[in-house]
Write a protein that holds these residues in place. Structure first.
Motif, short mmCIF file in Angstrom:
data_model
loop_
_atom_site.label_atom_id
_atom_site.label_comp_id
_atom_site.label_asym_id
_atom_site.label_seq_id
_atom_site.Cartn_x
_atom_site.Cartn_y
_atom_site.Cartn_z
N ASN A 1 0.78 -1.24 0.00
CA ASN A 1 0.00 0.00 0.00
C ASN A 1 0.81 1.29 0.00
OD1 ASN A 1 -1.83 -1.93 2.26
ND2 ASN A 1 -2.64 -1.39 0.25
N THR A 2 2.11 1.20 0.22
CA THR A 2 2.92 2.42 0.25
C THR A 2 4.10 2.29 -0.71
OG1 THR A 2 4.45 1.68 1.99
CG2 THR A 2 2.37 2.70 2.70
N ALA A 3 4.64 3.43 -1.07
CA ALA A 3 5.81 3.42 -1.95
C ALA A 3 6.98 2.70 -1.30
CB ALA A 3 6.20 4.85 -2.31
N GLN A 4 7.14 2.86 0.01
CA GLN A 4 8.22 2.18 0.71
C GLN A 4 8.06 0.67 0.62
OE1 GLN A 4 8.75 3.46 4.76
NE2 GLN A 4 10.34 1.95 5.20
N GLU A 5 6.84 0.17 0.80
CA GLU A 5 6.59 -1.27 0.67
C GLU A 5 6.86 -1.74 -0.75
OE1 GLU A 5 3.05 -1.87 4.02
OE2 GLU A 5 2.54 -1.51 1.92
N ALA A 6 6.47 -0.93 -1.74
CA ALA A 6 6.68 -1.31 -3.13
C ALA A 6 8.17 -1.37 -3.46
CB ALA A 6 5.96 -0.34 -4.06
N ARG A 7 8.92 -0.41 -2.94
CA ARG A 7 10.38 -0.43 -3.18
C ARG A 7 11.00 -1.68 -2.58
NH1 ARG A 7 9.88 4.90 -1.29
NH2 ARG A 7 11.15 4.43 0.55
N PHE B 1 9.54 -4.49 -2.12
CA PHE B 1 9.09 -5.64 -2.91
C PHE B 1 9.96 -5.84 -4.15
CE2 PHE B 1 6.16 -7.16 -6.34
CZ PHE B 1 6.03 -8.47 -5.90
N VAL B 2 10.12 -4.79 -4.94
CA VAL B 2 10.91 -4.95 -6.18
C VAL B 2 12.39 -5.16 -5.88
CG1 VAL B 2 9.23 -3.64 -7.54
CG2 VAL B 2 11.21 -2.46 -6.57
N ASP B 3 12.84 -4.67 -4.74
CA ASP B 3 14.25 -4.87 -4.36
C ASP B 3 14.58 -6.34 -4.12
OD1 ASP B 3 14.93 -2.25 -4.63
OD2 ASP B 3 14.92 -1.79 -2.48
N GLU B 4 13.54 -7.15 -3.88
CA GLU B 4 13.77 -8.58 -3.67
C GLU B 4 14.12 -9.31 -4.98
OE1 GLU B 4 11.16 -10.72 -0.99
OE2 GLU B 4 10.31 -8.82 -0.29
N MET B 5 13.89 -8.63 -6.11
CA MET B 5 14.30 -9.16 -7.40
C MET B 5 15.04 -8.05 -8.14
SD MET B 5 12.02 -10.76 -10.52
CE MET B 5 10.95 -11.62 -9.39
N PRO B 6 16.27 -7.75 -7.72
CA PRO B 6 16.99 -6.59 -8.26
C PRO B 6 17.14 -6.67 -9.77
CG PRO B 6 18.11 -7.48 -6.33
CD PRO B 6 17.09 -8.49 -6.74
N SER B 7 16.60 -5.67 -10.45
CA SER B 7 16.70 -5.58 -11.90
C SER B 7 16.31 -4.18 -12.32
CB SER B 7 15.78 -6.59 -12.59
OG SER B 7 15.70 -6.32 -13.98
N PRO B 8 17.02 -3.57 -13.24
CA PRO B 8 16.62 -2.27 -13.76
C PRO B 8 15.30 -2.35 -14.52
CG PRO B 8 18.44 -3.15 -15.06
CD PRO B 8 18.28 -4.03 -13.86
N ASN B 9 14.84 -3.55 -14.81
CA ASN B 9 13.59 -3.74 -15.54
C ASN B 9 12.42 -4.07 -14.62
OD1 ASN B 9 15.98 -4.77 -17.42
ND2 ASN B 9 14.39 -3.83 -18.69
N PHE B 10 12.64 -3.94 -13.31
CA PHE B 10 11.57 -4.16 -12.32
C PHE B 10 11.64 -3.04 -11.30
CE2 PHE B 10 9.63 -7.21 -8.98
CZ PHE B 10 8.35 -6.95 -9.43
N GLN B 11 10.80 -2.04 -11.47
CA GLN B 11 10.81 -0.87 -10.61
C GLN B 11 9.39 -0.57 -10.15
OE1 GLN B 11 13.44 2.38 -11.79
NE2 GLN B 11 14.45 1.06 -13.30
N ILE B 12 9.16 0.64 -9.66
CA ILE B 12 7.82 1.00 -9.21
C ILE B 12 7.32 2.20 -10.01
CG2 ILE B 12 8.40 0.16 -6.90
CD1 ILE B 12 8.13 3.11 -5.93
N ILE B 13 6.04 2.47 -9.85
CA ILE B 13 5.42 3.67 -10.39
C ILE B 13 4.84 4.44 -9.21
CG2 ILE B 13 3.40 2.23 -10.86
CD1 ILE B 13 2.31 4.35 -12.67
N LEU B 14 4.85 5.76 -9.31
CA LEU B 14 4.17 6.59 -8.32
C LEU B 14 2.91 7.17 -8.94
CD1 LEU B 14 7.13 8.50 -6.60
CD2 LEU B 14 5.94 6.43 -5.83
N ASP B 15 1.84 7.16 -8.17
CA ASP B 15 0.52 7.62 -8.61
C ASP B 15 0.01 8.61 -7.57
OD1 ASP B 15 -2.23 6.62 -10.24
OD2 ASP B 15 -2.57 7.25 -8.18
#
Length: 270
Positions: A163-169, A171-185
């Motif tokens: 639910n938060t940007a911090q949680e999303a970061r 989450f994607v950090d668990e699969m480090p890749s420049p092709n897996f990031q987040i979006i801000l809305d």
């Protein structure tokens, strides 16, 4: 700053007409919701994908990417206990990456609150593990096709998973890749306790796309959210991607939504 707009705002318009109107009033790009074109992207042949590219180019419009990716087909879910459903979803994520790349897009936005909410009895830890497993093949495909998958934090009113940007970061950090990031809305960030400019600063450089809207579900400038501090924060961190208008309340009609949103964004970023 480059501005985009999501095509579902235009409801039943032909895609060519969306491109023409967006270009006419000054947008740089259009973001496409696949469900507006077909029940599944696998039903869109290569010839139609080339046609979309050609139509966009003819009107001087870039395809920013795709979003609302799991609205259709029905029955997909990224962290469902049923392994067969997760496997189908994982395969469809790969199909979505290919579709995005084939039409010239570079961003695949994954919000999909209903298709990611934790089922009864599933812990957040198990849900994250299953979701990462579901994304694994698509992230590899995205790297090969030059697409960035952007996972979207959404408010607790929409989903119980991330639910938060911090949680999303995290989450994607668990699969480090420049092709897996987040979006801000903007709408989603309005549900957080932190000010939006602070979220932007803390999230950089881990977000690769930005949706502009208001907490009232309308376009930027149609509600109480002041975009000037938001624009200043995006400039400060050096964001150079698209600011894409995505709305959920279409009361004013597509022409008014598109034109007034762009006018407001230009003034905010001036």
């Amino acid at each position: 700053m480059r501005f985009a707009i999501c095509n579902e705002i235009f409801r039943d318009w032909k895609l060519e007409d969306v491109f023409a109107y967006a270009a006419k009033i000054g947008y740089n790009a259009v973001e496409i919701a696949p469900f507006t074109l077909a029940n599944a992207v696998t039903e869109i042949p290569a010839s139609e994908r080339r046609k979309i590219c050609d139509l966009a180019a003819r009107h001087g419009i870039t395809i920013a990417g795709i979003h609302w990716v799991l609205v259709k087909p029905e029955g997909l879910h990224m962290n469902q206990p049923d392994a067969a459903i997760r496997a189908r979803t994982a395969k469809y994520f790969c199909d979505l990456v290919d579709f995005c790349a084939d039409i010239g897009g570079s961003r695949m936005i994954v919000g999909s609150p209903k298709q990611r909410s934790l089922m009864p009895g599933v812990s957040p830890e198990q849900g994250r593990a299953w979701a990462l497993e579901t994304f694994c093949g698509a992230v590899a495909r995205a790297a090969a096709r030059n697409v960035v998958i952007c996972f979207e934090p959404l408010s607790p009113a929409e989903t119980n998973f991330i639910n938060t940007a911090q949680e999303a970061r995290g989450f994607v950090d668990e699969m480090p890749s420049p092709n897996f990031q987040i979006i801000l809305d903007v709408k989603a960030m309005c549900s957080e306790a932190k000010p939006i400019p602070q979220i932007i600063q803390e999230s950089w450089p881990h977000f690769a796309h930005f949706h502009a809207n208001d907490k009232n579900l309308k376009g930027p400038g149609f509600g109480e959210v002041d975009f000037k501090p938001i624009a200043a924060a995006l400039k400060q961190v050096g964001y150079q991607g698209y600011v894409s208008v995505e709305v959920f309340n279409f009361d004013e009609g597509p022409e008014v939504i598109a034109s007034r949103s762009l006018e407001y964004l230009r003034a905010s970023f001036a």
